[in-house]
Design an enzyme around this catalytic site. Structure first.
Site, PDB file in Angstrom:
ATOM      1  CG  LEU A   1      22.634 -23.038  18.433  1.00 43.29           C
ATOM      2  CD1 LEU A   1      23.761 -22.352  19.206  1.00 43.29           C
ATOM      3  CD2 LEU A   1      21.682 -22.010  17.851  1.00 43.29           C
TER       4      LEU A   1
ATOM      5  CG  HIS B   1      10.167 -31.254  23.649  1.00 43.34           C
ATOM      6  ND1 HIS B   1      10.007 -32.574  24.034  1.00 43.34           N
ATOM      7  CD2 HIS B   1      11.303 -31.211  22.913  1.00 43.34           C
ATOM      8  CE1 HIS B   1      11.005 -33.282  23.553  1.00 43.34           C
ATOM      9  NE2 HIS B   1      11.806 -32.486  22.866  1.00 43.34           N
TER      10      HIS B   1
ATOM     11  CG  ASN C   1       9.633 -36.190  18.208  1.00 38.70           C
ATOM     12  OD1 ASN C   1       8.669 -36.440  18.918  1.00 38.70           O
ATOM     13  ND2 ASN C   1      10.637 -37.037  18.058  1.00 38.70           N
TER      14      ASN C   1
ATOM     15  CG  ASP D   1      12.422 -28.516  20.237  1.00 38.61           C
ATOM     16  OD1 ASP D   1      13.632 -28.631  19.960  1.00 38.61           O
ATOM     17  OD2 ASP D   1      11.599 -29.435  20.048  1.00 38.61           O
TER      18      ASP D   1
ATOM     19  CG  HIS E   1      14.848 -29.543   9.760  1.00 39.29           C
ATOM     20  ND1 HIS E   1      15.865 -30.441  10.000  1.00 39.29           N
ATOM     21  CD2 HIS E   1      13.983 -29.671  10.808  1.00 39.29           C
ATOM     22  CE1 HIS E   1      15.621 -31.087  11.136  1.00 39.29           C
ATOM     23  NE2 HIS E   1      14.496 -30.635  11.646  1.00 39.29           N
TER      24      HIS E   1
ATOM     25  CG  PHE F   1      10.090 -35.376  13.962  1.00 38.37           C
ATOM     26  CD1 PHE F   1       8.717 -35.406  14.144  1.00 38.37           C
ATOM     27  CD2 PHE F   1      10.751 -36.585  13.746  1.00 38.37           C
ATOM     28  CE1 PHE F   1       8.012 -36.598  14.123  1.00 38.37           C
ATOM     29  CE2 PHE F   1      10.057 -37.784  13.721  1.00 38.37           C
ATOM     30  CZ  PHE F   1       8.680 -37.792  13.904  1.00 38.37           C
TER      31      PHE F   1
END
Length: 424
Positions: A61, A230, A276, A303, A307, A321
């Protein structure tokens, strides 16, 4: 009180007509037909599927410290639009929730801004530097969901082992982003045929699987619940499967993008495809699907990693990533796995509800009388195109823009309150 009329719920794997009566925060009654009383607020589901609210045990977040990428408000609005009623944010914020003071400040931000239920992680080590353990009992008292240094791997075995011992004492999980820094080699994508074709440094499979192999043995020695974030490689699936067979308390999650895409889908030096762990080989993807279906991998988590556009406009070697996923997870998975007959609707819903709740012993993830009124109404029949301008997240960094999907949530309710409805 609220009454959801003309919905369909899953019963014994089949969609059945059902009305749902909600009293405050809880479900009072589920029945084929409920007569409304005077003054009740009626929500017409119009024959659509009413699912338990989804639970995402892995989101970013960004707040505090990265509000230009995402905030608690925008990230949880995005979650609600995707049908998620509970999310668990990772601690790679600034400051890190590594002390009572920092955790209290984070909790206040959540209380003031969250649109869905938020269960925050605390870090394993101070500032996620892997050098000094946090105060586990104090952070559990403040409400820490579990402990993780996600975003980086804990590099030394002794630090991870000591953290596991402390986590076991407070009956909380250690949740691990598994990445051996000495094996990254400056990589920006999977080390394979595509990285060679593009001339981009690659991250080998062993970067992940070696650390998982180390950690499952540490978890066995510490008597700790160890959860792997992940999972992306066939070797990791094998290690986790073997650990489970040995009776070690290990659980694991997989992301939608690792189930749907491989290195072959990367069109060129495009950082929208940089995450990633990276998109791996076809063999790895097949192992992930097999591991999910046979129970080696327990649940699906997004995940969600927003960005800014200018950050992801850089070459893969320089860009950060991560991709967003809260608003696209269910439609993508429903379209690609349920509509084509690979999975049942019940399987997919379980991976996003019951399974993550069982993994972390949470009381959510089901529609039942006297249970929380956490639900999402989903249109399984109408096709929509994924468009970045429709996102409620601040970010639209995903390779799935332009995909045509079914299974779009049209209303999401958390503890009886509508948190998302259509375009509102």
């Amino acid at each position: 009180m609220k009454l959801i009329k003309n919905g369909k719920v899953l019963q014994n794997g089949e969609l059945q007509q059902a009305d749902i009566l909600i009293d405050g925060k809880v479900i009072k009654q589920i029945a084929p037909a409920i007569e409304p009383s005077n003054g009740i607020d009626i929500i017409d589901a119009k024959g659509h599927f009413v699912s338990p609210g989804f639970v995402d045990v892995h989101v970013h977040l960004r707040e505090p410290g990265g509000e230009y990428k995402e905030t608690i408000e925008t990230g949880t609005k995005a979650a609600a639009r995707g049908g998620f009623t509970t999310v668990c944010p990772m601690p790679n914020t600034r400051p890190v929730p590594d002390s009572v003071e920092h955790f209290e400040a984070l909790q206040k931000l959540i209380d003031d801004n969250a649109q869905v239920r938020v269960l925050p992680y605390a870090s394993i080590t101070t500032r996620q530097l892997g050098k000094e353990l946090v105060d586990f009992p104090a952070l559990v008292k403040e409400g820490a969901f579990a402990f993780t240094d996600d975003g980086v791997g804990v590099q030394t075995a002794s630090m991870m082992y000591e953290g596991m011992i402390e986590a076991a004492k407070v009956n909380k999980a250690i949740v691990a982003h598994c990445e051996d820094n000495s094996l990254i080699y400056g990589g920006a994508m999977h080390e394979g045929k595509r990285s060679k074709e593009l001339g981009i440094p690659g991250i080998p499979n062993i970067c992940e699987s070696v650390q998982i192999a180390r950690d499952v043995l540490l978890a066995e020695a510490a008597g700790c619940h160890y959860h792997v974030c992940h999972v992306s490689t066939k070797e990791s699936v094998r290690v986790i499967r073997d650990a489970k067979r040995a009776g070690i308390h290990v659980t694991a999650e997989v992301t939608p993008h690792h189930l749907l895409l491989t290195e072959d889908d990367i069109p060129g030096n495009n950082a929208i495809y940089k995450m990633n762990p990276p998109l791996r080989s076809t063999e790895d993807r097949e192992a992930l699907l097999e591991g999910l279906l046979d129970g080696t991998i327990d649940c699906i988590a997004t995940d969600h990693a927003p960005h800014a556009r200018d950050e992801k406009a850089q070459p893969m070697e320089k860009a950060p990533f991560g991709i967003v996923g809260s608003e696209t997870a269910f439609p993508l998975l429903y379209t690609h796995f349920v509509k084509n007959g690979d999975w049942t609707l019940q399987q997919l819903v379980d991976y996003l509800t019951i399974k993550p709740c069982e993994t972390f012993n949470l009381e959510y993830g089901t529609l039942k009388e006297n249970g929380y009124a956490d639900l999402t109404i989903i249109d399984l029949d109408s096709e929509q195109e994924i468009k970045g301008e429709d996102f409620l997240s601040k970010a639209d960094n995903t390779p799935f823009i332009g995909y045509k999907v079914y299974g779009n949530p049209i209303l999401t309710m958390v503890e009886g309150e509508v948190k998302f409805e259509g375009d509102k």
